[in-house]
Design a protein around this motif. Structure first.
Motif, PDB file in Angstrom:
ATOM      1  N   LEU A  49       9.219 -29.421  49.216  1.00 35.82           N
ATOM      2  CA  LEU A  49      10.387 -30.244  48.936  1.00 35.82           C
ATOM      3  C   LEU A  49      11.463 -29.983  49.977  1.00 35.82           C
ATOM      4  N   LYS A  50      12.327 -30.980  50.185  1.00 32.79           N
ATOM      5  CA  LYS A  50      13.485 -30.833  51.064  1.00 32.79           C
ATOM      6  C   LYS A  50      14.700 -30.759  50.159  1.00 32.79           C
ATOM      7  N   ILE A  51      15.231 -29.554  49.958  1.00 32.05           N
ATOM      8  CA  ILE A  51      16.321 -29.370  49.008  1.00 32.05           C
ATOM      9  C   ILE A  51      17.486 -28.644  49.671  1.00 32.05           C
ATOM     10  N   SER A  52      18.657 -28.771  49.075  1.00 32.62           N
ATOM     11  CA  SER A  52      19.845 -28.090  49.584  1.00 32.62           C
ATOM     12  C   SER A  52      19.778 -26.613  49.224  1.00 32.62           C
ATOM     13  N   ASN A  53      20.520 -25.827  49.967  1.00 37.43           N
ATOM     14  CA  ASN A  53      20.548 -24.394  49.713  1.00 37.43           C
ATOM     15  C   ASN A  53      21.133 -24.105  48.335  1.00 37.43           C
ATOM     16  N   ALA A  54      22.102 -24.899  47.896  1.00 35.73           N
ATOM     17  CA  ALA A  54      22.689 -24.728  46.568  1.00 35.73           C
ATOM     18  C   ALA A  54      21.648 -25.012  45.481  1.00 35.73           C
ATOM     19  N   ALA A  55      20.798 -26.006  45.693  1.00 37.95           N
ATOM     20  CA  ALA A  55      19.749 -26.319  44.725  1.00 37.95           C
ATOM     21  C   ALA A  55      18.719 -25.197  44.666  1.00 37.95           C
ATOM     22  N   LEU A  56      18.420 -24.597  45.802  1.00 37.03           N
ATOM     23  CA  LEU A  56      17.476 -23.481  45.839  1.00 37.03           C
ATOM     24  C   LEU A  56      18.007 -22.303  45.025  1.00 37.03           C
ATOM     25  N   ARG A  57      19.306 -22.042  45.125  1.00 35.56           N
ATOM     26  CA  ARG A  57      19.929 -20.976  44.335  1.00 35.56           C
ATOM     27  C   ARG A  57      19.893 -21.320  42.849  1.00 35.56           C
ATOM     28  N   SER A  58      20.092 -22.613  42.513  1.00 32.27           N
ATOM     29  CA  SER A  58      20.058 -23.042  41.114  1.00 32.27           C
ATOM     30  C   SER A  58      18.656 -22.903  40.530  1.00 32.27           C
ATOM     31  N   VAL A  59      17.645 -23.248  41.318  1.00 27.67           N
ATOM     32  CA  VAL A  59      16.254 -23.102  40.869  1.00 27.67           C
ATOM     33  C   VAL A  59      15.969 -21.634  40.583  1.00 27.67           C
ATOM     34  N   ASP A  60      16.407 -20.759  41.454  1.00 28.01           N
ATOM     35  CA  ASP A  60      16.197 -19.324  41.274  1.00 28.01           C
ATOM     36  C   ASP A  60      16.953 -18.819  40.048  1.00 28.01           C
ATOM     37  N   HIS A  61      18.165 -19.307  39.842  1.00 32.05           N
ATOM     38  CA  HIS A  61      18.993 -18.871  38.717  1.00 32.05           C
ATOM     39  C   HIS A  61      18.407 -19.303  37.368  1.00 32.05           C
ATOM     40  N   ARG A  62      17.845 -20.501  37.323  1.00 33.90           N
ATOM     41  CA  ARG A  62      17.291 -21.013  36.062  1.00 33.90           C
ATOM     42  C   ARG A  62      15.903 -20.483  35.752  1.00 33.90           C
ATOM     43  N   GLY A  63      15.298 -19.784  36.686  1.00 32.40           N
ATOM     44  CA  GLY A  63      14.016 -19.151  36.398  1.00 32.40           C
ATOM     45  C   GLY A  63      12.811 -19.896  36.917  1.00 32.40           C
ATOM     46  N   GLY A  64      12.975 -20.682  37.957  1.00 40.92           N
ATOM     47  CA  GLY A  64      11.837 -21.350  38.574  1.00 40.92           C
ATOM     48  C   GLY A  64      11.936 -22.863  38.538  1.00 40.92           C
ATOM     49  N   LEU A  65      10.989 -23.496  39.198  1.00 38.51           N
ATOM     50  CA  LEU A  65      10.986 -24.948  39.332  1.00 38.51           C
ATOM     51  C   LEU A  65      10.825 -25.646  37.993  1.00 38.51           C
ATOM     52  N   ASP A  66       9.948 -25.144  37.127  1.00 39.08           N
ATOM     53  CA  ASP A  66       9.702 -25.794  35.835  1.00 39.08           C
ATOM     54  C   ASP A  66      10.950 -25.799  34.964  1.00 39.08           C
ATOM     55  N   ALA A  67      11.648 -24.692  34.906  1.00 39.95           N
ATOM     56  CA  ALA A  67      12.859 -24.598  34.087  1.00 39.95           C
ATOM     57  C   ALA A  67      13.969 -25.478  34.657  1.00 39.95           C
ATOM     58  N   PHE A  68      14.061 -25.547  35.989  1.00 36.76           N
ATOM     59  CA  PHE A  68      15.078 -26.385  36.612  1.00 36.76           C
ATOM     60  C   PHE A  68      14.831 -27.859  36.297  1.00 36.76           C
ATOM     61  N   LEU A  69      13.574 -28.291  36.437  1.00 34.86           N
ATOM     62  CA  LEU A  69      13.250 -29.699  36.207  1.00 34.86           C
ATOM     63  C   LEU A  69      13.413 -30.089  34.745  1.00 34.86           C
ATOM     64  N   ALA A  70      13.198 -29.151  33.826  1.00 29.34           N
ATOM     65  CA  ALA A  70      13.347 -29.454  32.404  1.00 29.34           C
ATOM     66  C   ALA A  70      14.782 -29.841  32.071  1.00 29.34           C
ATOM     67  N   LYS A  71      15.755 -29.223  32.737  1.00 20.91           N
ATOM     68  CA  LYS A  71      17.159 -29.505  32.461  1.00 20.91           C
ATOM     69  C   LYS A  71      17.761 -30.545  33.406  1.00 20.91           C
ATOM     70  N   ALA A  72      17.050 -30.900  34.475  1.00 23.28           N
ATOM     71  CA  ALA A  72      17.594 -31.802  35.488  1.00 23.28           C
ATOM     72  C   ALA A  72      17.703 -33.232  34.970  1.00 23.28           C
ATOM     73  N   ASP A  73      18.732 -33.935  35.438  1.00 23.64           N
ATOM     74  CA  ASP A  73      18.941 -35.338  35.094  1.00 23.64           C
ATOM     75  C   ASP A  73      18.001 -36.203  35.936  1.00 23.64           C
ATOM     76  N   ASP A  74      17.338 -37.162  35.298  1.00 24.95           N
ATOM     77  CA  ASP A  74      16.363 -37.998  36.009  1.00 24.95           C
ATOM     78  C   ASP A  74      17.007 -38.822  37.124  1.00 24.95           C
ATOM     79  N   GLY A  75      18.264 -39.173  36.992  1.00 20.34           N
ATOM     80  CA  GLY A  75      18.946 -39.976  38.003  1.00 20.34           C
ATOM     81  C   GLY A  75      19.149 -39.253  39.316  1.00 20.34           C
ATOM     82  N   ASP A  76      19.217 -37.929  39.288  1.00 22.30           N
ATOM     83  CA  ASP A  76      19.439 -37.151  40.504  1.00 22.30           C
ATOM     84  C   ASP A  76      18.148 -36.856  41.258  1.00 22.30           C
ATOM     85  N   LEU A  77      17.018 -36.877  40.565  1.00 19.95           N
ATOM     86  CA  LEU A  77      15.754 -36.478  41.170  1.00 19.95           C
ATOM     87  C   LEU A  77      15.157 -37.581  42.040  1.00 19.95           C
ATOM     88  N   SER A  78      14.444 -37.172  43.087  1.00 20.76           N
ATOM     89  CA  SER A  78      13.709 -38.123  43.910  1.00 20.76           C
ATOM     90  C   SER A  78      12.453 -38.555  43.165  1.00 20.76           C
TER      91      SER A  78
END
Length: 94
Positions: A49-78
């Motif tokens: 994926l091509k993601i911002s550094n802030a998003a990479l920190r958020s993914v790490d903070h939430r506990g991985g890609l699966d946890a991040f995507l579970a809470k992510a808004d569908d409108g923001d995702l590619s």
């Protein structure tokens, strides 16, 4: 190629360069995008994926890609990230 984060939707912003004489010229503030490989625990595979550094920190903070995507808004995702989110949700339901 657009400079937009695939997970947060963060894109370029516009502003002004301001000189010492207070002359203003237009400029763009680009997000800090990185090409990364993230691993989905639920699917057992990795995704590039091509993601911002802030998003990479958020993914790490939430506990991985699966946890991040579970809470992510569908409108923001590619489209690619949305497909990953649906696959993860389907595998966790089964």
């Amino acid at each position: 190629m657009s400079r937009v984060c695939e997970l947060t939707g963060k894109g370029p912003m516009v502003g002004n360069n301001v000189s010492h004489a207070n002359n203003r010229t237009k400029r763009r503030f680009l997000p800090n995008l990185q090409d990364v490989t993230l691993i989905s625990d639920a699917l057992g595979r990795s995704f590039k994926l091509k993601i911002s550094n802030a998003a990479l920190r958020s993914v790490d903070h939430r506990g991985g890609l699966d946890a991040f995507l579970a809470k992510a808004d569908d409108g923001d995702l590619s489209a690619k990230a949305l497909k990953i989110k649906k696959d993860v949700a389907k595998s966790q339901a089964a």
